[in-house]
Design a protein around this motif. Structure first.
Motif, PDB file in Angstrom:
ATOM      1  N   THR A  70       1.183  -1.334   0.086  1.00  0.00           N
ATOM      2  CA  THR A  70       0.097   0.040  -0.109  1.00  0.00           C
ATOM      3  C   THR A  70       0.788   1.117  -0.076  1.00  0.00           C
ATOM      4  N   ASP A  71       2.165   1.260   0.640  1.00  0.00           N
ATOM      5  CA  ASP A  71       2.847   2.443   0.896  1.00  0.00           C
ATOM      6  C   ASP A  71       3.428   2.849  -0.435  1.00  0.00           C
ATOM      7  N   VAL A  72       3.688   1.789  -1.437  1.00  0.00           N
ATOM      8  CA  VAL A  72       4.402   1.577  -2.630  1.00  0.00           C
ATOM      9  C   VAL A  72       3.267   2.332  -3.540  1.00  0.00           C
ATOM     10  N   LEU A  73       1.679   1.895  -3.614  1.00  0.00           N
ATOM     11  CA  LEU A  73       0.988   2.489  -4.396  1.00  0.00           C
ATOM     12  C   LEU A  73       0.672   3.899  -4.055  1.00  0.00           C
ATOM     13  N   MET A 115       3.088   6.081  -3.166  1.00  0.00           N
ATOM     14  CA  MET A 115       4.236   6.876  -3.969  1.00  0.00           C
ATOM     15  C   MET A 115       3.905   7.672  -4.953  1.00  0.00           C
ATOM     16  N   THR A 116       4.531   8.769  -5.077  1.00  0.00           N
ATOM     17  CA  THR A 116       4.519   9.634  -6.317  1.00  0.00           C
ATOM     18  C   THR A 116       5.484   8.918  -7.219  1.00  0.00           C
ATOM     19  N   VAL A 117       5.578   8.917  -8.485  1.00  0.00           N
ATOM     20  CA  VAL A 117       6.284   8.440  -9.273  1.00  0.00           C
ATOM     21  C   VAL A 117       7.911   8.925  -9.052  1.00  0.00           C
ATOM     22  N   GLU A 118       7.864  10.011  -8.707  1.00  0.00           N
ATOM     23  CA  GLU A 118       9.364  10.768  -8.259  1.00  0.00           C
ATOM     24  C   GLU A 118       9.924   9.957  -7.098  1.00  0.00           C
ATOM     25  N   GLN A 119       9.129   9.826  -6.092  1.00  0.00           N
ATOM     26  CA  GLN A 119       9.502   8.917  -5.069  1.00  0.00           C
ATOM     27  C   GLN A 119      10.012   7.635  -5.341  1.00  0.00           C
ATOM     28  N   ALA A 120       8.961   6.982  -6.302  1.00  0.00           N
ATOM     29  CA  ALA A 120       9.273   5.582  -6.664  1.00  0.00           C
ATOM     30  C   ALA A 120      10.574   5.381  -7.488  1.00  0.00           C
ATOM     31  N   VAL A 121      10.966   6.386  -8.102  1.00  0.00           N
ATOM     32  CA  VAL A 121      12.278   6.304  -8.968  1.00  0.00           C
ATOM     33  C   VAL A 121      13.333   6.067  -7.995  1.00  0.00           C
ATOM     34  N   ASP A 122      13.634   6.808  -7.037  1.00  0.00           N
ATOM     35  CA  ASP A 122      14.521   6.841  -6.033  1.00  0.00           C
ATOM     36  C   ASP A 122      14.505   5.444  -5.284  1.00  0.00           C
ATOM     37  N   PHE A 123      13.074   4.986  -4.883  1.00  0.00           N
ATOM     38  CA  PHE A 123      12.912   4.040  -4.158  1.00  0.00           C
ATOM     39  C   PHE A 123      13.364   2.520  -4.620  1.00  0.00           C
ATOM     40  N   PHE A 124      13.064   2.422  -5.913  1.00  0.00           N
ATOM     41  CA  PHE A 124      13.482   1.341  -6.672  1.00  0.00           C
ATOM     42  C   PHE A 124      14.610   1.324  -7.675  1.00  0.00           C
ATOM     43  N   GLU A 125      15.481   2.189  -7.200  1.00  0.00           N
ATOM     44  CA  GLU A 125      16.790   2.509  -7.995  1.00  0.00           C
ATOM     45  C   GLU A 125      17.596   1.196  -8.006  1.00  0.00           C
ATOM     46  N   SER A 126      17.139   0.143  -7.286  1.00  0.00           N
ATOM     47  CA  SER A 126      18.188  -1.139  -7.347  1.00  0.00           C
ATOM     48  C   SER A 126      17.448  -2.144  -7.954  1.00  0.00           C
ATOM     49  N   GLN A 127      16.226  -2.036  -8.581  1.00  0.00           N
ATOM     50  CA  GLN A 127      15.403  -3.155  -9.290  1.00  0.00           C
ATOM     51  C   GLN A 127      15.206  -2.504 -10.906  1.00  0.00           C
ATOM     52  N   PRO A 128      16.323  -2.883 -11.685  1.00  0.00           N
ATOM     53  CA  PRO A 128      16.152  -2.175 -13.221  1.00  0.00           C
ATOM     54  C   PRO A 128      14.922  -2.350 -13.847  1.00  0.00           C
ATOM     55  N   ARG A 129      14.316  -3.714 -13.610  1.00  0.00           N
ATOM     56  CA  ARG A 129      13.187  -3.962 -14.522  1.00  0.00           C
ATOM     57  C   ARG A 129      11.801  -3.144 -13.990  1.00  0.00           C
ATOM     58  N   ILE A 130      11.637  -2.939 -12.725  1.00  0.00           N
ATOM     59  CA  ILE A 130      10.951  -1.758 -12.229  1.00  0.00           C
ATOM     60  C   ILE A 130      11.171  -0.364 -12.683  1.00  0.00           C
ATOM     61  N   VAL A 141       2.284  12.283 -10.049  1.00  0.00           N
ATOM     62  CA  VAL A 141       1.282  11.433 -10.135  1.00  0.00           C
ATOM     63  C   VAL A 141       1.688  10.443  -9.174  1.00  0.00           C
ATOM     64  N   THR A 142       0.800   9.754  -8.304  1.00  0.00           N
ATOM     65  CA  THR A 142       1.079   8.446  -7.551  1.00  0.00           C
ATOM     66  C   THR A 142       0.652   7.166  -8.376  1.00  0.00           C
ATOM     67  N   LEU A 143       1.501   6.255  -8.131  1.00  0.00           N
ATOM     68  CA  LEU A 143       1.289   5.006  -8.855  1.00  0.00           C
ATOM     69  C   LEU A 143       0.013   4.181  -8.720  1.00  0.00           C
ATOM     70  N   GLY A 144      -0.808   4.576  -7.473  1.00  0.00           N
ATOM     71  CA  GLY A 144      -1.862   4.027  -7.650  1.00  0.00           C
ATOM     72  C   GLY A 144      -3.620   4.892  -7.484  1.00  0.00           C
ATOM     73  N   GLN A 145      -2.751   5.886  -8.309  1.00  0.00           N
ATOM     74  CA  GLN A 145      -3.839   7.291  -8.499  1.00  0.00           C
ATOM     75  C   GLN A 145      -4.952   6.622  -9.278  1.00  0.00           C
ATOM     76  N   GLN A 146      -6.197   6.762  -8.794  1.00  0.00           N
ATOM     77  CA  GLN A 146      -7.350   6.269  -9.729  1.00  0.00           C
ATOM     78  C   GLN A 146      -7.434   7.021 -11.107  1.00  0.00           C
TER      79      GLN A 146
END
Length: 959
Positions: free
Chosen positions: A798-801, A803-818, A833-838
């Motif tokens: 839920t925390d991931v959903l 997240m804004t896209v900008e925050q997710a870029v930093d959060f998943f920097e070690s996951q190249p596929r994502i 925009v958040t990843l889980g935005q309707q």
């Protein structure tokens, strides 16, 4: 907290200077969404523009704060009883708003999807036209074309006495005309009324109590009211008989001249004396395609019907029926319909193993459309009857099925065609034979607004004095409303155009024209980018229309990125400085002159201190061309389109010039059918060459990425699948045996079952509106407690959903596929925009950029044709700068990017421009100029060249 005092502008209206009138709207402590406790003072009776980069908080302040509070206060003026039916509105997160007027919002997202809603109905111009035709139009026979006549009872009697003196007549009352049935009850009823004779299908007969006729044949039945030899002294009897006949014949009577054996028709209604066709007296709903009194009976007022397509039923005539030649039935198997076909073919002495192309034309006709009469077949086992309705008629019958699955199955074999009964005019034939100045209401409705205005001008000179008296006020109102549509740059539309086919900008400008027509005063209008879809030539008219609305005594707030709109406004509010959590502040506020001198990003672009750089050297492309020849759909005039492959190509032109007809409605359906076997029919064209030079086509339009709150950027781009897989591979998940499905909110297992993964619960209030409340079990988190215990870097799914896209870029920097998928969302300017935005909360421009990011994240072959529809929609200058980098990257890989665009910032960086025009509607539909931006600007042809030349003269070039 930013606090800005509005300054009085000399362009204020008389309303603004009224004694005691509140001159300002004051907002205190706005915190809705990403707004950071914003306080702001805005001038009333001015044109105010809210600008700033996408996601900075403009809409949050304009719509979610100011408009929402205005709506809430309006609702509070209703009685408690009335409010109980409408539901309550939550107070926006703001401390206080003072000086607020009644608010009207004109957004882009409120376009009607109803196929019955047209430009004419929503502007109410068509309603005035219906009244005009009902009161002043002249009726003509649909059989002979002659003018219809209407006679009083006395006129009929006088005519008979003058023209049939001493002649033997039979006076008849028509009760059945051209209908099947046995009519036993009707004959009994006629006897009870005291009549003993009738004329049935032209023959005079005695009526008996048990009389009936062949129920399967079409009949005409008239009651014999009287037989009379016409004399002046029998006037009273003749008059009584004719009145009696008119009563039983519902206003119509037939008089048979026995000696001449000729029938004459008379009617109290409008009637064709030669054929006896009668029309009901016209009323406004006689010209309404939404009323059973006016709608075409074949298409029910839609103007189009679903027809079974022979080509889709039989896609390959080389196949036989046994090998699956009839697509809806598939290959031969032991079922009823194949047995019917086999028995039928045995009668015609052909085999089901014969290729369909080799079957006789007669057999193919029966196979598709059935037998005209049942077939009696003689066999050794005896005689039996074959009843075969035909494949086409069978499928037509299934179109009315209650099963949604069956209707969806049938749709694969249907195509939408213009109704053959009304020719797309939507009205029944009687309504289409009422004319003013030789034109029926359908013919006038399909004219573009410019031609419509011309037709209505000086109409008084072309109609009778009686019509003039009735039409005077109606014509005044119609002309005024047409003028408003012209003022907002919609001269290329027609009243007949369905609203669902309009762009967001077009529908918004129609609502703007309608609001100008209401002549309201003292209202606060809030608009969402009304300039979308407008060429620079038309922008001036839109701005003037807004100023006219202001000068009536209204306040206007426009959320806008358009340079001309910003510079011609009275007051500008720049919100930012960034998007999402980096925005939510008022960076600067003041007049456009004050704004230009501020050191903001927006000011830098407006003052040309900063600009989108134009490459001096253009791409050479692959040297190949995709050529579409002879396009004639809508207003296209035999256009030959040549798209150089491997380049960024912009298709430009004024609104309504034919860009969408050429690209979306002709080129794209051809390519989509070729590559993906799509069913949509393209508009007419002659041929297309060069298809083998590309390997696929991708259209990135502004339609929603999903129509339910369950759809969001993460699910649409596919990155949510990778995120769920990552969570399933965590040690905690493996110990518990969790699969990726455990982390989906759409399936049972890991989701909260109380709200079924929606995060909200719907409380049904019976006759009151449904109420949505956060789920009390999961508190809006969508998942159950066990699922949320699995964490990656301390964050739950839920925390991931959230997240804004900008925050997710930093959060998943070690996951190249994502990271690859999320990075592309960030690159197209969706970092806020958040990843889980309707999906339902995304604008058209945001939805388009999500699609663009999805395509960018895929591995491409370098031979793809991308078609984009105004990708700059909703973008600030800085966002357009980011978008151009993405488009350059896409084109540099060898792909072809074809863009329909009005924004000069994007047009000027293209490798090749195709300008369509010169005007909209019938005056468009040709290629005016093509070449590099510099070449097109130098031609001086069309409107784009003039604006482009000016833009290039101040642009920053790079080598």
């Amino acid at each position: 907290m930013a606090f800005n005092q509005a300054q009085e502008n000399n362009t204020g209206t008389a309303i603004a200077s009224m004694n005691g009138d509140v001159q300002q709207i004051e907002v205190y402590g706005a915190r809705e969404h990403n707004l950071k406790n914003v306080s702001l003072t805005l001038p009333r009776y001015k044109l105010v523009v809210f600008t700033g980069i996408s996601g900075s908080g403009k809409s949050s302040l304009a719509f979610d704060t100011i408009y929402a509070e205005g709506q809430r206060r309006y609702m509070e003026t209703f009685s408690a009883y009335a409010r109980s039916f409408m539901g309550g509105l939550e107070r926006p997160d703001v401390d206080k708003i003072e000086g607020l007027s009644p608010v009207i919002s004109i957004e882009q997202k409120t376009t009607s999807r109803n196929p019955r809603s047209t430009v004419g109905t929503i502007t109410e111009i068509y309603d005035f036209m219906r009244l005009l035709w009902a009161r002043t139009a002249e009726a003509f026979s649909y059989e002979t074309g002659e003018k219809m006549v209407r006679q009083s009872d006395e006129q009929i009697v006088n005519f008979v006495l003058d023209n049939f003196n001493e002649k033997r007549l039979v006076i008849l009352a028509p009760v059945v005309k051209g209908r099947k049935g046995h009519y036993r009850e009707l004959f009994q009823q006629i006897l009870k009324m005291g009549f003993l004779r009738a004329r049935i299908d032209g023959e005079l007969v005695e009526i008996t109590p048990k009389m009936q006729v062949d129920r399967y044949k079409i009949h005409d039945i008239e009651i014999v009211i009287d037989k009379i030899v016409v004399k002046e002294e029998d006037r009273y009897r003749l008059s009584s008989s004719i009145q009696n006949a008119l009563t039983h014949g519902k206003g119509t009577t037939l008089i048979l001249d026995v000696d001449a054996d000729k029938t004459h028709f008379f009617s109290r209604h409008l009637m064709d004396p030669a054929t006896g066709i009668a029309y009901d007296d016209p009323a406004p709903n006689s010209f309404s395609f939404n009323s059973p009194y006016g709608a075409c009976p074949v298409c029910n007022g839609l103007g189009e019907i679903q027809e079974i397509s022979e080509e889709s039923i039989i896609p390959d005539k080389n196949l036989s029926i046994r090998r699956g030649g009839i697509a809806p039935l598939g290959e031969y198997r032991d079922i009823w319909i194949f047995k019917q076909i086999e028995a039928l073919f045995k009668h015609f002495k052909v085999s089901v193993a014969t290729p369909l192309k080799d079957l006789p034309a007669e057999v193919m006709k029966v196979l598709l459309y059935g037998l005209e009469e049942d077939l009696e077949v003689n066999t050794k086992k005896g005689n039996y009857i074959i009843e075969f309705e035909g494949i086409v008629n069978f499928l037509k019958g299934q179109m009315e099925s209650d099963s949604e699955g069956i209707r969806a199955w049938i749709e694969d074999y249907t195509q939408t065609t213009t109704c053959p009964e009304c020719n797309g005019y939507r009205l029944k034939k009687e309504s289409l034979h009422f004319k003013i100045d030789g034109k029926n209401i359908g013919e006038i409705s399909v004219l573009d607004i410019k031609k419509l205005a011309t037709w209505f001008n000086n109409l008084e000179d072309r109609i009778s004095e009686r019509q003039n008296v009735i039409a005077k006020e109606l014509l005044k109102e119609i002309r005024k409303r047409i003028g408003f549509l012209l003022d907002v740059g919609l001269d290329y539309l027609s009243l007949h155009r369905p609203v669902r086919t309009l762009s967001g900008g077009e529908s918004q400008r129609i609502r703007l024209a309608t609001q100008i027509g209401t002549q309201l005063v003292g209202v606060l209008y809030i608009m969402d980018e009304p300039s979308i879809g407008l060429h620079q030539r038309d922008n001036e008219r839109l701005i003037n229309a807004l100023k006219e609305l202001r000068d009536l005594g209204n306040s206007i707030i426009v959320v806008e990125h358009d340079k001309d709109m910003i510079l011609q406004s009275d007051y500008v509010v720049d919100i930012g400085p960034g998007a999402g959590i980096h925005g939510g502040n008022v960076v600067t506020a003041g007049t456009p002159e004050e704004m230009m001198n501020a050191g903001t990003t927006t000011a830098d672009f407006l003052s040309n201190r900063r600009g989108i750089q134009v490459p001096r050297v253009k791409r050479t492309g692959t040297g190949e061309i995709l050529r579409l020849s002879g396009a004639t759909g809508n207003n296209l005039k035999n256009v030959t389109l040549e798209i150089p492959l491997g380049k960024m190509v912009c298709v430009t032109g004024v609104s309504g010039s034919g860009k969408s007809s050429l690209i979306h409605d002709t080129l794209y359906p051809i390519l989509n059918t070729y590559f993906f076997r799509a069913k949509r029919e393209p508009l007419p064209y002659k041929k297309i060459e060069g298809l083998e030079k590309i390997d696929k086509v991708i259209e990135v339009d502004q339609s929603p990425i999903g129509r339910t709150p369950r759809s969001n950027p993460a699910t649409y781009t596919g990155v949510f699948t990778d995120i769920r897989t990552l969570f399933a591979q965590l040690p905690e998940a493996k110990i518990r045996g969790y699969t990726p499905g455990r982390f989906s909110f759409n399936v049972k297992g890991g989701r909260c079952e109380a709200c079924q993964g929606a995060g909200m619960r719907t409380i049904e209030m019976n006759f009151l509106p449904d109420v949505y409340v956060p789920c009390e079990v999961c508190k809006g988190k969508r998942y159950n407690r066990e699922t949320l215990e699995v964490r990656f870097k301390g964050k739950s799914i839920t925390d991931v959903l959230d997240m804004t896209v900008e925050q997710a870029v930093d959060f998943f920097e070690s996951q190249p596929r994502i990271l690859r998928r999320i990075q592309t969302l960030f690159e197209v300017g969706l970092g806020y925009v958040t990843l889980g935005q309707q999906a339902t909360t995304l604008s058209g421009g945001e939805a388009q950029r999500v699609k663009l990011a999805t395509e960018l994240s895929k591995k491409d072959t370098g031979q793809t044709l991308y078609i984009l529809d105004e990708p700059t929609t909703g973008l600030h200058f800085q966002d357009i700068e980011h978008l151009t980098e993405v488009l350059h990257k896409l084109t540099n890989k060898g792909n072809t990017v074809l863009i329909i665009e009005h924004n000069l910032d994007l047009i000027k960086i293209a490798d090749h421009i195709i300008d369509i025009g010169p005007e909209g509607g019938d005056a468009g539909g040709t290629i005016v100029a093509q070449g590099t931006p510099e070449e097109v600007a130098a031609t001086g042809l069309g409107y784009t060249s003039r604006f482009l030349k000016e833009e290039l003269s101040t642009s920053h070039y790079i080598e």
